[in-house]
Design a protein around this motif. Structure first.
Motif, PDB file in Angstrom:
ATOM      1  N   SER A 197       0.827  -1.201   0.000  1.00 56.72           N
ATOM      2  CA  SER A 197       0.000   0.000   0.000  1.00 56.72           C
ATOM      3  C   SER A 197       0.869   1.262   0.000  1.00 56.72           C
ATOM      4  O   SER A 197       2.079   1.201   0.237  1.00 56.72           O
ATOM      5  CB  SER A 197      -0.901   0.005   1.238  1.00 56.72           C
ATOM      6  OG  SER A 197      -0.102   0.080   2.410  1.00 56.72           O
ATOM      7  N   GLN A 198       0.231   2.372  -0.249  1.00 55.22           N
ATOM      8  CA  GLN A 198       0.962   3.645  -0.256  1.00 55.22           C
ATOM      9  C   GLN A 198       1.592   3.922   1.110  1.00 55.22           C
ATOM     10  O   GLN A 198       2.729   4.387   1.202  1.00 55.22           O
ATOM     11  CB  GLN A 198       0.015   4.782  -0.634  1.00 55.22           C
ATOM     12  CG  GLN A 198       0.674   6.155  -0.651  1.00 55.22           C
ATOM     13  CD  GLN A 198      -0.279   7.262  -1.074  1.00 55.22           C
ATOM     14  OE1 GLN A 198      -1.430   7.002  -1.434  1.00 55.22           O
ATOM     15  NE2 GLN A 198       0.184   8.513  -1.026  1.00 55.22           N
ATOM     16  N   TYR A 202       4.610   1.472  -1.092  1.00 54.08           N
ATOM     17  CA  TYR A 202       4.301   0.819  -2.371  1.00 54.08           C
ATOM     18  C   TYR A 202       4.983  -0.537  -2.557  1.00 54.08           C
ATOM     19  O   TYR A 202       4.689  -1.241  -3.520  1.00 54.08           O
ATOM     20  CB  TYR A 202       4.639   1.728  -3.554  1.00 54.08           C
ATOM     21  CG  TYR A 202       3.818   2.988  -3.605  1.00 54.08           C
ATOM     22  CD1 TYR A 202       2.494   2.956  -4.071  1.00 54.08           C
ATOM     23  CD2 TYR A 202       4.351   4.191  -3.178  1.00 54.08           C
ATOM     24  CE1 TYR A 202       1.737   4.118  -4.114  1.00 54.08           C
ATOM     25  CE2 TYR A 202       3.597   5.361  -3.217  1.00 54.08           C
ATOM     26  CZ  TYR A 202       2.285   5.322  -3.680  1.00 54.08           C
ATOM     27  OH  TYR A 202       1.535   6.473  -3.708  1.00 54.08           O
TER      28      TYR A 202
END
Length: 434
Positions: A197-198, A202
């Protein structure tokens, strides 16, 4: 035996002549990198110069990480920018286009090469484990392990592969003993870089051991789950091997393969149906103090004269165009005779074959590929795409051992109807049973 299986490879490889044997003192040129970039585009092809559809892979960019942190950053960049990324190696021996990021335009593709991620090999002698980064070459690993007093038990016969590549594609040697001949079955730990996820940047690194639910899938992921970063392999104290090739009739092959595999730890069988010949490899461990310092320098992996490679391909093309089946059979007979005379590349003293058994250290007897480290422009690996050399396709079928007998009998029935139809395959690497 029902729990075992046989890998049966149909190889269309190369025909070598006595002429080539006489010029082995000439060094050959090393293969070029399969990934080439200019100011506008990066192009990837396999080591044979062609994929199945004769089209290369393209991307606008490529990166060459040298550390795990840089590999993590590369995956993070691809995820953040919504790019189709694939990890590629310095060898690229896959025949199907597994290394291509996508069929879409180059603008959406990104190559991550492990060519420079190859400088870390850590040996844990107390636990008999070696930890190696994904871009390390197989020969580099084997020699490092052997220098520390250990041996890598399983590996493919061709050394032109990286650790990450051979693990993820299921590369193997030949054995039913212990954990078997597949290298991934000797993996005890794995690190893989996966999308995240961000908030996690990432990308993240997963450290896996045998009890992890995704462990088996990650080992054989073909690059789909993520980028393999590090591999932990089980190793054993150094040992030697004794090898003898028995060129004999293929009568009873369908009943003998199982006993052969159970009797010899590294057994395999090479079958030439058109010649009614089977070559049984008697291959077992021997004590480390056994006399012998041999080398297995497989004929097909030696540096080959450019003139010989081009002549062989021209001859095959001529036979194909004229549908000269008898010509193929004559050259198949010569191929087998040559391999028998030279023990398929076994060298008792590291120079020539003088007789059986051939005994040497594991690191010199399992894997070969001397054409990779040559330097002269006069010769090369026989399939080097820079010359008009050999061009081939290889396919593999996997059978449960319990039904492999039926397959052999079916092939024999086809052979007996018209043996000449099998001469084309027998010209090259015939049909090998792992």
């Amino acid at each position: 035996m029902d729990s075992c299986s046989f890998s049966f490879t149909f190889g269309i490889w190369w025909l070598l002549a006595v002429t080539n044997h006489m010029i082995q003192s000439i060094e050959g040129r090393s293969p070029e990198s399969p990934l080439q970039c200019n100011q506008t585009l990066c192009t990837l092809h396999n080591s044979y110069g062609k994929w199945g559809d004769r089209k290369d892979c393209y991307a606008l960019n490529a990166t060459y990480p040298t550390t795990e942190e840089e590999l993590l950053a590369a995956v993070s960049f691809a995820v953040k920018n919504n790019l189709k990324a694939k990890v590629v190696t310095r060898f690229s021996h896959t025949i199907p286009k597994l290394a291509c990021p996508a069929d879409r335009a180059a603008q959406s593709s990104f190559f991550i090469s492990t060519e420079r991620y190859n400088r870390q090999i850590q040996i844990d002698a107390a636990n008999s484990v070696v930890t190696v980064v994904a871009g390390v070459g197989l020969r580099q690993l084997i020699d490092a392990v052997e220098a520390a007093g250990f041996s890598l038990v399983a590996s493919p016969y061709w050394e032109g592969v990286t650790i990450g590549g051979l693990i993820s594609t299921g590369a193997h040697g030949s054995s039913w003993w212990g954990k078997g001949g597949a290298v991934h079955d000797h993996v005890v730990g794995l690190s893989i870089v996966v999308p995240a996820s961000q908030s996690e940047g990432y990308a993240k690194i997963l450290r896996m051991e045998a009890y992890d639910p995704l462990f088996k899938a990650a080992k054989l992921s073909l690059g789909v789950l993520g980028a393999i970063s590090k591999v932990n392999l089980r190793i054993e104290p150094s040992f030697k091997r004794s090898i003898t090739y028995n060129f004999t009739s293929d009568v009873g092959l369908e009943d003998l393969y199982g006993e052969h595999a159970k009797k010899y730890e590294f057994a395999d069988i090479t079958w030439y149906p058109s010649q009614h010949t089977a070559v049984y490899r008697y291959d077992s461990r021997v004590p480390l103090n056994t006399s012998g310092n041999a080398v297995f320098d497989f004929i097909g992996f030696q540096a080959t004269s450019t003139l010989v490679s081009e002549a062989v391909r021209a001859t095959e093309t001529m036979f194909e165009k004229s549908k000269n089946m008898r010509g193929k059979c004559v050259t198949a007979e010569g191929t087998i005779a040559f391999k028998k005379a030279t023990a398929n590349g076994l060298k008792n003293n590291g120079i020539i074959f003088t007789g059986y058994p051939v005994i040497g250290h594991q690191n010199k007897m399992q894997t070969s590929g001397s054409c990779l480290t040559s330097s002269s422009i006069l010769s090369s690996c026989a399939w080097d795409p820079r010359i008009k050399g050999l061009f081939f396709y290889e396919s593999t079928a996997i059978f449960p051992a319990s039904i492999f007998r039926n397959f052999i009998l079916d092939v024999k029935k086809l052979r007996d109807q018209n043996p000449e139809y099998f001469c084309g395959v027998d010209n090259y690497n015939e049909q090998m049973m792992h």
